[in-house]
Design an enzyme around this catalytic site. Structure first.
Site, PDB file in Angstrom:
ATOM      1  N   CYS A 198       9.916 -19.392  21.797  1.00 51.91           N
ATOM      2  CA  CYS A 198      10.993 -18.462  21.462  1.00 51.91           C
ATOM      3  C   CYS A 198      10.784 -18.017  20.017  1.00 51.91           C
ATOM      4  O   CYS A 198      10.774 -18.860  19.109  1.00 51.91           O
ATOM      5  CB  CYS A 198      12.329 -19.184  21.615  1.00 51.91           C
TER       6      CYS A 198
ATOM      7  N   CYS B 115       9.572 -11.042  21.411  1.00 50.56           N
ATOM      8  CA  CYS B 115      10.531 -11.920  22.098  1.00 50.56           C
ATOM      9  C   CYS B 115       9.880 -12.278  23.427  1.00 50.56           C
ATOM     10  O   CYS B 115       9.352 -11.393  24.116  1.00 50.56           O
ATOM     11  CB  CYS B 115      11.843 -11.170  22.320  1.00 50.56           C
TER      12      CYS B 115
HETATM   13  N1  DGL Z   1      12.863 -15.499  24.155  1.00 56.97           N
HETATM   14  C1  DGL Z   1      13.602 -15.482  22.921  1.00 56.97           C
HETATM   15  C2  DGL Z   1      12.701 -14.975  21.796  1.00 56.97           C
HETATM   16  O1  DGL Z   1      11.488 -15.052  21.926  1.00 56.97           O
HETATM   17  C3  DGL Z   1      14.859 -14.719  23.132  1.00 56.97           C
HETATM   18  C4  DGL Z   1      15.917 -15.122  22.228  1.00 56.97           C
HETATM   19  C5  DGL Z   1      17.302 -14.834  22.700  1.00 56.97           C
HETATM   20  O2  DGL Z   1      17.800 -15.596  23.512  1.00 56.97           O
HETATM   21  O3  DGL Z   1      17.909 -13.897  22.198  1.00 56.97           O
HETATM   22  O4  DGL Z   1      13.154 -14.525  20.774  1.00 56.97           O
END
Ligand code: DGL
Length: 266
Positions: free
Chosen positions: A73, A184
């Protein structure tokens, strides 16, 4: 060689894009994935909440005796990685960061777009990466509120998803962006929709391969890589529902048993 598992977590399902690559390249490793879906999205939460959740999830993974942690993440990495490294100095911790350096090598027009969550877009780490690698490049940054929710809901192509993507990406195309950094881990699941929107004219960059290579390098150097028979994948969610089970299997491209993350970790 170590039989101990590797822990991987994300605010939700986005990190499956990283989990798949790790399972593909390091098939003998036992992987434990946690989707913290009860608290997704992280990206528009305050730093303290993201820190608290990251810490809780990591405590569970440590109770599972992991040998390494992958923060799958970008948002949790920019907010919590340093804190976690200080707190657990003996743990191998690999974070994610937007692919700015490769984007600089890829762009022909010298215009790069970055799509990420609000926390990642406003982070100091992103500023540092831009300062270090992309000084003479035009950077168009866009916080993409709402996209994580669309992926969590399994809406990869719906009208609402297309509209959000168009709102975020069309202005970038007008400004000449030819390389788009998917900052993301949820966004790689929207690649088909993004390609349709740009008629395939924009190169999309995500980081599942370099992160997995880095993980492998560290495991090999420390003599911890597991080889031999196929490793298992344990999947936990902090908010497991029947609908989520379906979405996860679609993203994982196979059947997988998912367990509810136990209390007091959720
Ligand atoms: N997959 C997360 C990232 O890489 C998403 C974060 C979220 O939940 O906003 O930033």
């Amino acid at each position: 060689m170590s039989h101990r598992p590797i822990g991987i977590f994300d605010s939700g399902l986005g990190g499956i894009s990283i989990l798949k690559e790790i399972h593909k390249r390091l098939p003998s490793e036992h992987l434990i994935y946690i989707a913290d879906s009860a608290y997704a999205p992280y990206g528009d939460k305050d730093k303290q909440s993201i820190l608290q959740r990251s810490q809780k999830v990591v405590e569970y993974l440590l109770a599972c005796k992991i040998k390494a942690l992958v923060i799958a993440c970008n948002t949790a990495t920019v907010v919590a990685a340093n804190h976690l490294r200080k707190q657990f100095p003996d743990l191998i911790i690999i974070g994610l960061e937007p692919a700015i350096k490769p984007a600089v090598k890829t762009t022909k027009q010298g215009v790069i777009g970055i799509l990420a969550t609000e926390q990642t877009i406003k982070s100091q780490r992103l500023q540092q990466l831009i300062h270090t690698y992309a000084k003479n490049i035009r950077i168009e940054k866009q916080a993409c509120s709402g996209l994580v929710e669309q992926v969590e809901a399994g809406e990869f192509n719906s009208d609402k998803t297309q509209k959000l993507l168009a709102d975020y990406i069309n202005p970038m195309l007008i400004k000449g962006v030819d390389t788009l950094v998917l900052g993301c881990t949820h966004y790689p699941f929207l690649m088909d929709s993004i390609n349709r929107l740009s008629n395939g004219s924009v190169k999309l960059l995500e980081t599942s391969v370099p992160v997995t290579q880095q993980l492998q390098r560290i495991l090999v150097n420390k003599g911890l890589q597991q080889v031999g028979k196929l490793g298992k994948v344990d999947f936990y969610s902090s908010e497991l529902t029947a609908k989520q089970q379906n979405i996860i299997e679609k993203l994982w491209q196979g059947t997988i048993q998912i367990q509810q993350l136990p209390k007091p970790y959720c």
